[in-house]
Design an enzyme around this catalytic site. Structure first.
Site, PDB file in Angstrom:
ATOM      1  N   GLY A  97       0.835  -1.214   0.000  1.00  9.09           N
ATOM      2  CA  GLY A  97       0.000   0.000   0.000  1.00  9.09           C
ATOM      3  C   GLY A  97       0.858   1.248   0.000  1.00  9.09           C
ATOM      4  O   GLY A  97       2.032   1.195  -0.363  1.00  9.09           O
ATOM      5  N   ASN A  98       0.281   2.384   0.387  1.00  8.26           N
ATOM      6  CA  ASN A  98       1.074   3.616   0.506  1.00  8.26           C
ATOM      7  C   ASN A  98       0.532   4.454   1.655  1.00  8.26           C
ATOM      8  O   ASN A  98      -0.455   4.087   2.283  1.00  8.26           O
ATOM      9  CB  ASN A  98       1.075   4.378  -0.824  1.00  8.26           C
ATOM     10  CG  ASN A  98      -0.316   4.763  -1.250  1.00  8.26           C
ATOM     11  OD1 ASN A  98      -0.982   5.550  -0.593  1.00  8.26           O
ATOM     12  ND2 ASN A  98      -0.788   4.189  -2.357  1.00  8.26           N
ATOM     13  N   HIS A  99       1.213   5.579   1.903  1.00  2.00           N
ATOM     14  CA  HIS A  99       0.902   6.367   3.115  1.00  2.00           C
ATOM     15  C   HIS A  99      -0.327   7.270   2.998  1.00  2.00           C
ATOM     16  O   HIS A  99      -0.637   7.987   3.937  1.00  2.00           O
ATOM     17  CB  HIS A  99       2.094   7.244   3.473  1.00  2.00           C
ATOM     18  CG  HIS A  99       3.270   6.474   3.957  1.00  2.00           C
ATOM     19  ND1 HIS A  99       3.226   5.665   5.059  1.00  2.00           N
ATOM     20  CD2 HIS A  99       4.538   6.384   3.475  1.00  2.00           C
ATOM     21  CE1 HIS A  99       4.405   5.119   5.255  1.00  2.00           C
ATOM     22  NE2 HIS A  99       5.219   5.520   4.300  1.00  2.00           N
TER      23      HIS A  99
END
Ligand code: CTP
Length: 397
Positions: free
Chosen positions: A209-211
Site C-alpha cells: 500500500g502507501n501512506h
C-alpha cells in the site's frame, strides 16, 4: 445553507445598527462564520460585547486592538478572509468615503483590502437619501459592481416619513442566501472524486500500500457538497469519516477503483483523481498466507495496474479531468508530461520537498499546472486547498 461561509459584517453609525444584531444572530444560526467590523461611530449605537457574544468572535473596530501590547487588527487578513462582506447599515458618511477611497478607520481599510463581493444596505434620513451626493455615490458603487440594496420607505428617526430606512434584516438575509446559492456553478453538477490509497494483496493477510490517508480528497468532496454538487466519493481504505450528503463507495484495490470509476464516469461532469493509486500489484495473489519457511523471501513478481486517469483521458467527452501528482524531483517537468499524457485540464502538483505538504498532514502546498500556465500556491490547510481547486473547477466546467 450558510455552513462554513465566512461573512464579514460591517456596521456604521446609524440608528439602524440595532437591527443588525438580529441579522448577525440569524447568520450565525444558519451556520455562517461571522466577524464584525465597526466604525467608531457605530460604537454609539451597538456594543461590541453584544456582537462578540452573538458571533463568538472578537469584534474589530480600531487599527490598534490593544494599546498596551501593540496588538493590531489586520485589515488585510480580514479582507482576504471573507467570502462576502455586508455593510449594514451604510451611513452617508461611510458611503462617501467608500467612493473616495478614504481609509481613516478600520472598516474602510478592510474594504480597500477586500477580495470578495460587497453588499451594502444604506440607511439615512429622508433628505440625506435624496441628496445628489448620496444618489451619485450610490450610483458609483453600483457601477463598480457593489450590490447596493435600495432604501425602504417608512417612518424615519427624524419623524419624517419617506425613503431612507435600511432594508429589514430578513431581506438582507435572503440576499446573502441567494448570493451563496447562485454563486457556485457546481450546483447540480455530478463530481466523481477518488481519495485515499489502494491496497494490493500479496496473500489473504498482507498487501502493498502507501501512506495516503485520503484527507485531500475528502476535503474536496466535503467542499463540493457545500457548493451544491452531487458527489460520488470513491475511497480506498481510510479511517476518515464520510462527509454528509454524498455517496461513498469503498474499494480496496486499484482494479476495484478502476471498475467503480468506469461505472460512474460517463454520467459525471468532472473526475477529480486525488487517490494514490498503486502502479503495480503482485502478479499472483497467494491463496493462503505465505509461510516463513526460508531464510529469505523469494521476490514478488509485480504487474502494472490499469491507469484509471489515463483511460478516462482517452475517453473524455465533456468531463473536466483533474489529476494529482506527488513528485520528489523534476517536479514541474514531470507534472507537465502527466497533464498532457493523461489529457487533463488541471494537474495539482505536490512536492514532497515542500515542508507541510504530502501524506498525513492537514496542510498542503500545491502548484496548479494547466495546459497553458502554472500557478504556485502558498502553504494552506487542505480545506483551503480544496476550495482553491474547486474555484478552478468552477471556471472549467
Ligand atoms: N493514477 C490513476 N491510476 C493509476 C495510477 C495513477 O488514475 N494506476 C492517477 C492518480 O490518481 C493521479 C495521477 O494519476 O491523479 C498521477 O499519478 P502518479 O502515480 O503520480 O502518476 P503516474 O502516471 O503513475 O507516474 P509515476 O508514478 O511514474 O510518477
Amino acid at each position: 445553507m450558510l455552513k462554513g461561509k465566512k461573512i464579514l459584517l460591517g456596521i456604521t453609525g446609524s440608528i439602524a445598527a440595532y437591527k443588525v444584531i438580529s441579522l448577525a444572530r440569524e447568520l450565525v444560526k444558519k451556520g455562517a462564520d461571522v466577524r464584525v467590523v465597526m466604525t467608531p461611530s457605530a460604537l454609539s449605537f451597538v456594543t461590541p460585547l453584544t456582537l462578540a457574544t452573538i458571533t463568538k468572535n472578537p469584534v474589530h473596530s480600531a487599527y490598534i486592538a490593544d494599546e498596551l501590547t501593540g496588538e493590531w487588527s489586520n485589515h488585510v487578513e480580514l479582507g482576504k478572509w471573507a467570502d462576502l462582506m455586508v455593510i449594514a447599515p451604510l451611513s452617508a458618511n461611510t458611503l462617501a468615503k467608500l467612493v473616495t477611497g478614504e481609509c481613516d478607520n478600520l472598516l474602510l481599510a478592510v474594504v480597500l483590502s477586500l477580495s470578495c463581493p460587497l453588499v451594502v444596505a444604506p440607511a439615512m434620513d429622508l433628505d440625506m437619501s435624496d441628496h445628489w451626493t448620496t444618489v451619485g455615490n450610490l450610483k458609483i458603487l453600483k457601477d463598480k459592481g457593489v450590490n447596493v440594496l435600495d432604501f425602504d420607505e417608512g417612518e424615519l428617526a427624524s419623524g419624517l416619513v419617506g425613503k431612507g430606512r435600511m432594508k429589514e434584516p430578513e431581506y438582507i438575509l435572503e440576499i446573502v442566501d441567494e448570493f451563496f446559492d447562485l454563486k457556485s456553478n457546481l450546483k447540480g453538477k455530478k463530481l466523481l472524486i477518488t481519495a485515499g490509497p489502494t491496497y494490493e494483496a500479496i496473500d489473504p493477510v498482507r498487501f502493498i500500500g502507501n501512506h495516503s490517508l485520503g484527507k485531500m480528497g475528502f476535503a474536496i468532496a466535503a467542499e463540493a457538497v457545500e457548493r451544491g454538487a452531487e458527489v460520488v466519493l470513491i475511497s480506498g481504505p481510510t479511517q476518515l469519516e464520510t462527509p454528509s450528503n454524498l455517496e461513498r463507495i469503498n474499494i480496496t484495490s486499484a482494479a476495484e477503483m478502476f471498475k467503480a470509476v468506469e461505472e460512474h464516469y460517463d454520467s459525471c461532469d468532472s473526475l477529480i483523481m486525488s487517490a494514490a493509486v498503486a502502479d503495480y500489484r503482485p502478479a499472483v495473489v497467494a491463496e493462503n498466507k505465505l509461510k516463513k519457511e526460508k531464510d529469505s523471501l523469494q521476490s514478488i513478481q509485480m504487474e502494472p495496474t490499469q491507469d484509471i486517469l489515463l483511460n478516462c483521458g482517452k475517453n473524455k467527452k465533456r468531463q473536466v479531468l483533474i489529476g494529482f501528482a506527488l513528485e520528489t524531483e523534476n517536479e514541474l517537468e514531470n507534472a507537465k508530461k502527466k497533464l498532457s499524457n493523461k489529457n487533463l485540464d488541471l494537474l495539482v502538483l505536490n512536492s514532497l520537498r515542500d515542508e507541510g505538504a504530502g501524506f498525513g498532514t492537514d496542510t498542503n502546498r500545491v502548484t496548479f499546472v494547466f495546459p497553458d500556465r502554472t500557478q504556485q500556491n502558498d502553504l494552506k490547510t487542505k480545506h483551503d486547498v480544496a476550495k482553491d481547486i474547486l474555484d478552478e473547477l468552477e471556471k472549467l466546467v
